[in-house]
Design a protein around this motif. Structure first.
Motif, short mmCIF file in Angstrom:
data_model
loop_
_atom_site.label_atom_id
_atom_site.label_comp_id
_atom_site.label_asym_id
_atom_site.label_seq_id
_atom_site.Cartn_x
_atom_site.Cartn_y
_atom_site.Cartn_z
N ALA A 46 0.86 -1.20 0.00
CA ALA A 46 0.00 0.00 0.00
C ALA A 46 0.89 1.24 0.00
N GLY A 47 0.29 2.38 0.20
CA GLY A 47 1.02 3.64 0.15
C GLY A 47 2.10 3.79 1.21
N GLY A 48 1.86 3.27 2.40
CA GLY A 48 2.83 3.41 3.48
C GLY A 48 3.98 2.43 3.38
N ARG A 49 5.01 2.65 4.17
CA ARG A 49 6.20 1.80 4.11
C ARG A 49 5.91 0.39 4.60
N ASP A 50 5.13 0.26 5.64
CA ASP A 50 4.87 -1.06 6.24
C ASP A 50 3.40 -1.44 6.09
N GLU A 51 2.71 -0.87 5.12
CA GLU A 51 1.29 -1.13 4.95
C GLU A 51 1.02 -2.04 3.76
N ILE A 52 -0.01 -2.87 3.92
CA ILE A 52 -0.44 -3.73 2.81
C ILE A 52 -1.92 -3.52 2.57
N LEU A 53 -2.30 -3.64 1.32
CA LEU A 53 -3.70 -3.56 0.91
C LEU A 53 -4.21 -4.97 0.77
N ILE A 54 -5.26 -5.30 1.51
CA ILE A 54 -5.86 -6.63 1.46
C ILE A 54 -7.19 -6.48 0.73
N ARG A 55 -7.36 -7.26 -0.34
CA ARG A 55 -8.61 -7.24 -1.10
C ARG A 55 -9.16 -8.65 -1.16
N ALA A 56 -10.48 -8.77 -1.21
CA ALA A 56 -11.13 -10.08 -1.30
C ALA A 56 -12.17 -10.05 -2.40
N GLY A 57 -12.33 -11.19 -3.08
CA GLY A 57 -13.29 -11.29 -4.16
C GLY A 57 -13.70 -12.72 -4.40
N ARG A 58 -14.45 -12.93 -5.45
CA ARG A 58 -14.98 -14.25 -5.79
C ARG A 58 -14.24 -14.84 -6.98
N ILE A 59 -14.29 -16.16 -7.07
CA ILE A 59 -13.81 -16.88 -8.24
C ILE A 59 -15.06 -17.32 -8.99
N LEU A 60 -15.17 -16.92 -10.24
CA LEU A 60 -16.34 -17.22 -11.04
C LEU A 60 -16.22 -18.60 -11.68
N ASP A 61 -17.31 -19.07 -12.27
CA ASP A 61 -17.28 -20.32 -13.01
C ASP A 61 -16.24 -20.21 -14.12
N GLY A 62 -15.48 -21.25 -14.29
CA GLY A 62 -14.43 -21.24 -15.30
C GLY A 62 -13.09 -20.79 -14.74
N GLY A 63 -13.05 -20.37 -13.49
CA GLY A 63 -11.78 -20.03 -12.84
C GLY A 63 -11.37 -18.59 -12.93
N THR A 64 -12.14 -17.74 -13.62
CA THR A 64 -11.77 -16.33 -13.68
C THR A 64 -12.14 -15.65 -12.36
N THR A 65 -11.48 -14.56 -12.07
CA THR A 65 -11.74 -13.87 -10.82
C THR A 65 -12.59 -12.63 -11.07
N ALA A 66 -13.53 -12.42 -10.19
CA ALA A 66 -14.35 -11.22 -10.24
C ALA A 66 -13.59 -10.08 -9.56
N PRO A 67 -13.92 -8.84 -9.86
CA PRO A 67 -13.26 -7.73 -9.18
C PRO A 67 -13.46 -7.79 -7.67
N ALA A 68 -12.55 -7.17 -6.95
CA ALA A 68 -12.61 -7.17 -5.49
C ALA A 68 -13.91 -6.53 -5.02
N ARG A 69 -14.50 -7.14 -4.00
CA ARG A 69 -15.73 -6.59 -3.42
C ARG A 69 -15.47 -5.82 -2.15
N SER A 70 -14.36 -6.12 -1.48
CA SER A 70 -14.05 -5.41 -0.25
C SER A 70 -12.54 -5.35 -0.08
N GLU A 71 -12.09 -4.34 0.66
CA GLU A 71 -10.66 -4.18 0.88
C GLU A 71 -10.38 -3.47 2.19
N ALA A 72 -9.14 -3.63 2.67
CA ALA A 72 -8.70 -3.00 3.92
C ALA A 72 -7.20 -2.78 3.84
#
Length: 159
Positions: A46-72
């Motif tokens: 993430a923007g800070g030196r010791d920060e990470i962006l955590i995002r979560a989403g779904r895996i669709l049929d066929g194995g493709t990933t949907a865009p993130a629905r939530s993040e922190a």
């Protein structure tokens, strides 16, 4: 940071799911895929030196990933248990939403502010109205009309 991020992702993946795949993204982040639960988690700097962006989403049929629905955003030095709790919360938010399907109609797009002020719809069509009836519809109508005409003609000929 990428080595520490990968180690954190490995520990987090083992805490969250028994079956998982961990791989590196092109952007330098790490993705944890849980195929059996149809969810994914992404850890990225993430923007800070010791920060990470955590995002979560779904895996669709066929194995493709949907865009993130939530993040922190969290500190990379946060304990694995706290990271796992945050990820579980994000995954719960992801699961709470409606399931995306191919047959579900897309949400209507909202007009831009300038188009809304002028009283017209935004988009490519430029305000043209499209009936939504394609070739198949008109072919069926023509067949029904033809059958009706044929039955009337045959009834008048035989009488």
């Amino acid at each position: 940071m990428s080595v520490q991020l990968r180690e954190t992702a490995q520990a987090l993946a083992q805490t969250l799911w028994r079956e998982h795949t961990v791989y590196r993204e092109r952007s330098g982040g790490v993705v944890i895929r849980g195929e059996h639960v149809q969810r994914w988690i992404s850890l990225a700097p993430a923007g800070g030196r010791d920060e990470i962006l955590i995002r979560a989403g779904r895996i669709l049929d066929g194995g493709t990933t949907a865009p993130a629905r939530s993040e922190a955003v969290l500190s990379l030095s946060t304990e694995t248990v706290q990271l796992a709790a945050t990820c579980r919360r994000l995954l719960a938010e992801t699961a709470a939403g409606p399931t995306p399907t191919a047959s579900r109609p897309a949400a209507p797009r909202q007009a831009t502010n300038s188009a809304a002020r002028k009283g017209r719809r935004g988009g490519r069509r430029g305000g043209r109205r499209v009936s939504g009836r394609g070739f198949g519809y008109w072919a069926i109508v023509a067949c029904v009309v033809g059958i009706a005409a044929l039955s009337i003609y045959s009834a008048s000929v035989t009488s």
